[in-house]
Structures are given as C-alpha cells and as structure tokens.
Write a protein that holds these residues in place. Structure first.
Motif, PDB file in Angstrom:
ATOM      1  N   ASN A   1       0.823  -1.217   0.000  1.00 22.50           N
ATOM      2  CA  ASN A   1       0.000   0.000   0.000  1.00 22.50           C
ATOM      3  C   ASN A   1       0.853   1.261   0.000  1.00 22.50           C
ATOM      4  O   ASN A   1       0.469   2.291  -0.558  1.00 22.50           O
ATOM      5  CB  ASN A   1      -0.930  -0.003   1.213  1.00 22.50           C
ATOM      6  CG  ASN A   1      -1.998  -1.076   1.123  1.00 22.50           C
ATOM      7  OD1 ASN A   1      -2.408  -1.471   0.029  1.00 22.50           O
ATOM      8  ND2 ASN A   1      -2.452  -1.569   2.262  1.00 22.50           N
ATOM      9  N   GLN A   2       2.014   1.194   0.613  1.00 20.76           N
ATOM     10  CA  GLN A   2       2.867   2.375   0.733  1.00 20.76           C
ATOM     11  C   GLN A   2       3.588   2.724  -0.566  1.00 20.76           C
ATOM     12  O   GLN A   2       3.711   3.896  -0.916  1.00 20.76           O
ATOM     13  CB  GLN A   2       3.890   2.156   1.847  1.00 20.76           C
ATOM     14  CG  GLN A   2       4.769   3.368   2.116  1.00 20.76           C
ATOM     15  CD  GLN A   2       5.717   3.138   3.277  1.00 20.76           C
ATOM     16  OE1 GLN A   2       6.042   2.008   3.627  1.00 20.76           O
ATOM     17  NE2 GLN A   2       6.169   4.211   3.908  1.00 20.76           N
ATOM     18  N   ILE A   3       4.052   1.715  -1.302  1.00 21.79           N
ATOM     19  CA  ILE A   3       4.877   1.999  -2.480  1.00 21.79           C
ATOM     20  C   ILE A   3       4.221   1.615  -3.806  1.00 21.79           C
ATOM     21  O   ILE A   3       4.791   1.846  -4.867  1.00 21.79           O
ATOM     22  CB  ILE A   3       6.244   1.289  -2.373  1.00 21.79           C
ATOM     23  CG1 ILE A   3       6.078  -0.239  -2.471  1.00 21.79           C
ATOM     24  CG2 ILE A   3       6.958   1.662  -1.086  1.00 21.79           C
ATOM     25  CD1 ILE A   3       7.402  -1.000  -2.504  1.00 21.79           C
ATOM     26  N   GLY A   4       3.022   1.031  -3.739  1.00 23.70           N
ATOM     27  CA  GLY A   4       2.373   0.534  -4.953  1.00 23.70           C
ATOM     28  C   GLY A   4       2.165   1.580  -6.036  1.00 23.70           C
ATOM     29  O   GLY A   4       2.277   1.287  -7.229  1.00 23.70           O
ATOM     30  N   SER A   5       1.902   2.811  -5.640  1.00 28.31           N
ATOM     31  CA  SER A   5       1.617   3.872  -6.619  1.00 28.31           C
ATOM     32  C   SER A   5       2.841   4.257  -7.448  1.00 28.31           C
ATOM     33  O   SER A   5       2.721   4.936  -8.469  1.00 28.31           O
ATOM     34  CB  SER A   5       1.084   5.112  -5.893  1.00 28.31           C
ATOM     35  OG  SER A   5       2.039   5.598  -4.964  1.00 28.31           O
ATOM     36  N   LYS A   6       4.029   3.813  -7.032  1.00 30.96           N
ATOM     37  CA  LYS A   6       5.260   4.161  -7.750  1.00 30.96           C
ATOM     38  C   LYS A   6       5.528   3.235  -8.940  1.00 30.96           C
ATOM     39  O   LYS A   6       6.498   3.438  -9.672  1.00 30.96           O
ATOM     40  CB  LYS A   6       6.453   4.113  -6.787  1.00 30.96           C
ATOM     41  CG  LYS A   6       6.333   5.079  -5.613  1.00 30.96           C
ATOM     42  CD  LYS A   6       7.513   4.942  -4.663  1.00 30.96           C
ATOM     43  CE  LYS A   6       7.372   5.892  -3.478  1.00 30.96           C
ATOM     44  NZ  LYS A   6       8.501   5.757  -2.523  1.00 30.96           N
ATOM     45  N   PHE A   7       4.668   2.216  -9.116  1.00 30.29           N
ATOM     46  CA  PHE A   7       4.874   1.241 -10.181  1.00 30.29           C
ATOM     47  C   PHE A   7       3.799   1.377 -11.260  1.00 30.29           C
ATOM     48  O   PHE A   7       2.714   1.899 -11.021  1.00 30.29           O
ATOM     49  CB  PHE A   7       4.855  -0.175  -9.602  1.00 30.29           C
ATOM     50  CG  PHE A   7       6.014  -0.458  -8.674  1.00 30.29           C
ATOM     51  CD1 PHE A   7       7.136  -1.116  -9.130  1.00 30.29           C
ATOM     52  CD2 PHE A   7       5.980  -0.050  -7.340  1.00 30.29           C
ATOM     53  CE1 PHE A   7       8.212  -1.372  -8.290  1.00 30.29           C
ATOM     54  CE2 PHE A   7       7.043  -0.295  -6.488  1.00 30.29           C
ATOM     55  CZ  PHE A   7       8.159  -0.953  -6.976  1.00 30.29           C
ATOM     56  N   GLU A   8       4.117   0.872 -12.450  1.00 31.92           N
ATOM     57  CA  GLU A   8       3.178   0.944 -13.574  1.00 31.92           C
ATOM     58  C   GLU A   8       2.056  -0.078 -13.438  1.00 31.92           C
ATOM     59  O   GLU A   8       0.996   0.075 -14.037  1.00 31.92           O
ATOM     60  CB  GLU A   8       3.937   0.712 -14.891  1.00 31.92           C
ATOM     61  CG  GLU A   8       4.984   1.769 -15.187  1.00 31.92           C
ATOM     62  CD  GLU A   8       5.858   1.428 -16.372  1.00 31.92           C
ATOM     63  OE1 GLU A   8       6.390   2.362 -16.997  1.00 31.92           O
ATOM     64  OE2 GLU A   8       6.008   0.226 -16.682  1.00 31.92           O
ATOM     65  N   GLY A   9       2.302  -1.118 -12.689  1.00 30.77           N
ATOM     66  CA  GLY A   9       1.285  -2.126 -12.435  1.00 30.77           C
ATOM     67  C   GLY A   9       1.604  -2.835 -11.134  1.00 30.77           C
ATOM     68  O   GLY A   9       2.753  -2.852 -10.688  1.00 30.77           O
ATOM     69  N   LYS A  10       0.587  -3.418 -10.506  1.00 26.85           N
ATOM     70  CA  LYS A  10       0.829  -4.105  -9.236  1.00 26.85           C
ATOM     71  C   LYS A  10      -0.195  -5.215  -9.043  1.00 26.85           C
ATOM     72  O   LYS A  10      -1.303  -5.165  -9.582  1.00 26.85           O
ATOM     73  CB  LYS A  10       0.767  -3.135  -8.061  1.00 26.85           C
ATOM     74  CG  LYS A  10      -0.566  -2.411  -7.909  1.00 26.85           C
ATOM     75  CD  LYS A  10      -0.538  -1.432  -6.744  1.00 26.85           C
ATOM     76  CE  LYS A  10      -1.886  -0.715  -6.602  1.00 26.85           C
ATOM     77  NZ  LYS A  10      -1.915   0.202  -5.439  1.00 26.85           N
TER      78      LYS A  10
ATOM     79  N   ARG B   1       6.883  -1.994 -15.352  1.00 25.16           N
ATOM     80  CA  ARG B   1       7.593  -1.990 -14.072  1.00 25.16           C
ATOM     81  C   ARG B   1       6.563  -2.336 -13.002  1.00 25.16           C
ATOM     82  O   ARG B   1       5.661  -1.545 -12.709  1.00 25.16           O
ATOM     83  CB  ARG B   1       8.193  -0.604 -13.818  1.00 25.16           C
ATOM     84  CG  ARG B   1       8.999  -0.476 -12.540  1.00 25.16           C
ATOM     85  CD  ARG B   1       9.711   0.868 -12.501  1.00 25.16           C
ATOM     86  NE  ARG B   1      10.453   1.050 -11.262  1.00 25.16           N
ATOM     87  CZ  ARG B   1       9.965   1.656 -10.177  1.00 25.16           C
ATOM     88  NH1 ARG B   1       8.734   2.163 -10.207  1.00 25.16           N
ATOM     89  NH2 ARG B   1      10.698   1.779  -9.088  1.00 25.16           N
ATOM     90  N   VAL B   2       6.702  -3.535 -12.435  1.00 21.36           N
ATOM     91  CA  VAL B   2       5.630  -4.124 -11.634  1.00 21.36           C
ATOM     92  C   VAL B   2       6.037  -4.334 -10.179  1.00 21.36           C
ATOM     93  O   VAL B   2       7.184  -4.676  -9.885  1.00 21.36           O
ATOM     94  CB  VAL B   2       5.217  -5.496 -12.241  1.00 21.36           C
ATOM     95  CG1 VAL B   2       4.177  -6.187 -11.385  1.00 21.36           C
ATOM     96  CG2 VAL B   2       4.693  -5.301 -13.657  1.00 21.36           C
TER      97      VAL B   2
END
Length: 277
Positions: free
Chosen positions: A14-23, A76-77
């Motif tokens: 939840n903390q770093i997920g927004s920094k990736f193109e997909g998750k 970048r996942v």
C-alpha cells in the motif's frame, strides 16, 4: 504462522504501490493451489490486476506462463506472492527475472525458508520477522481489547498475563484481545486458565498449518519429541538421541529450522515459540 508476514507485506504494498506501472497482490496462495483451475485463475488475476482488465483468458498453466512472461516484461511491476509453500507456485507465477520489466520488485512471504535459498528462486534478500517486545505486544493487545494503546488501569495485571501466555505472537494478541474485550474483569482469570488447557481454536488452527505442512511423518515425530522433551537441550545431543531411534534427525531438524518450527540459539540450544508448545 501469525507473526505478521502478510500484514507487513500489505503495508509495504500500500505504501509503495503507486510508484509502479502495475501491481498485484496474490493472497493465501497455499490455500488456492490445490486445483489446476485455481492455479490458472491466479495467473489470470496477476494480469487483470496489472492491466486493470478482465479480458485475459488463459487455457492452462503452460500457456499462462508464456502470457505472463510476454505481458509483465512490458511494465515496471510490484508483485507480492503471499504464503508460498511450493516451488511450482513460484515457477508458474514468476518464473524468472526476465518475466518482469526493469525496476520491478517481487516480495514473497513463506513459512519455508528453504524455498528462498533454492538456486532457481534466487532471492536478493531474506527478512526474518523479529519477535515483538513486551511494550509493543501490550499496545497491540490493548487496541483490540480496549480500543486504546494501553490497558484500562484495573486490567493491567491481567493484560500482562495475556502477553505472557500469547508468547507475544501478533495473531494471538489480536484474537485474544478481541475475545476478552467483551468479558468482565471477573471473567478474565477464568478465561486465561481455560486457555492454558484448551488453546483458542483460531490461534491453534493458524499455528498448526506449519506442522501439517510437514510431508514426512518422521519430521512430525521429531517436532513432537523436541516440543515434549528437548527444548533447551544442545542440538548435537538431541540429534544423537533421535538418530539412535532411527529418525534421521540431521535432516529432520534442519527442515524444522527452515520451516521456523524450531530455532537454534547462539549456544546451539533448541528453542520453540511458546505458542507452538
């Protein structure tokens, strides 16, 4: 089990997920890996999460591997695999680093450290969760029992007894806190006495998963013998005793350590979490 692996992974996700193109976060993989249909559905879930669409249709495991390799390499996942207990799960869901675009990150939670040391897995770093201290345990318990970070004054002594009983296991503290929150102070002593004889079923069920996951009955027998007779004894002495009984303890004790069912301290003494005894 119950140490907080999934909770920590969720917090990171939840903390770093927004920094990736997909998750994608695959929860409780061990429970869903029993049928081919569920295995394929997990592969589909990864693609649906990353691409935010339900249009992907996978026929079987092998075609799913090919599709994951092709599609995930384009992004970048951030990928979390929770509660992995078999190498085949990793092969089907994250076969190699080449499957993922540059800068991707993969987080694996497991009760079996051996999986992370296999050459075909090649993890960069293993993090073993540290046991909470008394103050952290008391705070977690209090949030569930009293909806505040510390015990109500009249319950302080009883709360300390619960911390001692739980072995500072987060799962046990949460379950027991919620369970005792509806009890009057006059009931707490009776409840604690009962729990010492009959463990809470939710906690017991969670802890038993690791024991049931031992595929060799000899390993189960070694665990039970250690729990009953050999806690605090030298590992080498215990190995000799169990080998004399035909238990192949050199291998068995190694497996129990890898599964975090027992530990060996810096004096080579066998230890076990209180919740498992």
């Amino acid at each position: 089990g119950g140490m907080g692996k999934t909770t920590i992974a969720k917090a990171i996700y939840n903390q770093i997920g927004s920094k990736f193109e997909g998750k994608s976060f695959l929860l409780n993989i061990r429970e869903f890996w029993e049928t081919d249909t569920n295995q394929v559905s997990l592969q589909q879930q990864v693609l649906c999460d990353v691409y935010k669409t339900t249009s992907f249709k996978i026929r079987d495991i092998e075609s799913g591997k090919n599709m994951l390799k092709q599609r995930l390499a384009q992004k970048r996942v951030l990928f979390v695999l929770d509660d992995v207990n078999e190498l085949d799960q990793l092969k089907a869901l994250c076969g190699s680093r080449e499957w993922f675009g540059s800068g991707s990150r993969i987080i694996i939670t497991t009760r079996d450290r051996h999986l992370l040391s296999l050459r075909s897995c090649r993890v960069d770093r293993v993090y073993e969760i540290e046991e909470m201290d008394v103050s952290e345990s008391l705070e977690l318990f209090s949030w569930h029992a009293f909806k505040q970070p510390s015990p109500i004054e009249d319950y302080a002594t009883h709360s300390s007894d619960v911390i001692a009983y739980s072995g500072r296991l987060p799962l046990a503290l949460e379950v027991l806190g919620s369970y005792l929150s509806d009890c009057e102070i006059t009931e707490w002593h009776k409840v604690l006495e009962k729990l010492k004889c009959i463990p809470h079923d939710q906690v017991q069920k969670k802890l038993r998963v690791s024991f049931d996951g031992l595929k060799d009955v000899t390993e189960q027998q070694i665990f039970l013998d250690i729990a009953c007779f050999f806690i605090g004894m030298d590992r080498n002495d215990v190995t000799q005793i169990l080998n004399a009984c035909g238990f192949f303890a050199d291998i068995g004790i190694k497996v129990l350590v890898e599964r975090s069912l027992i530990t060996v301290d810096n004096k080579n003494k066998l230890r076990m979490h209180d919740g498992l005894k």
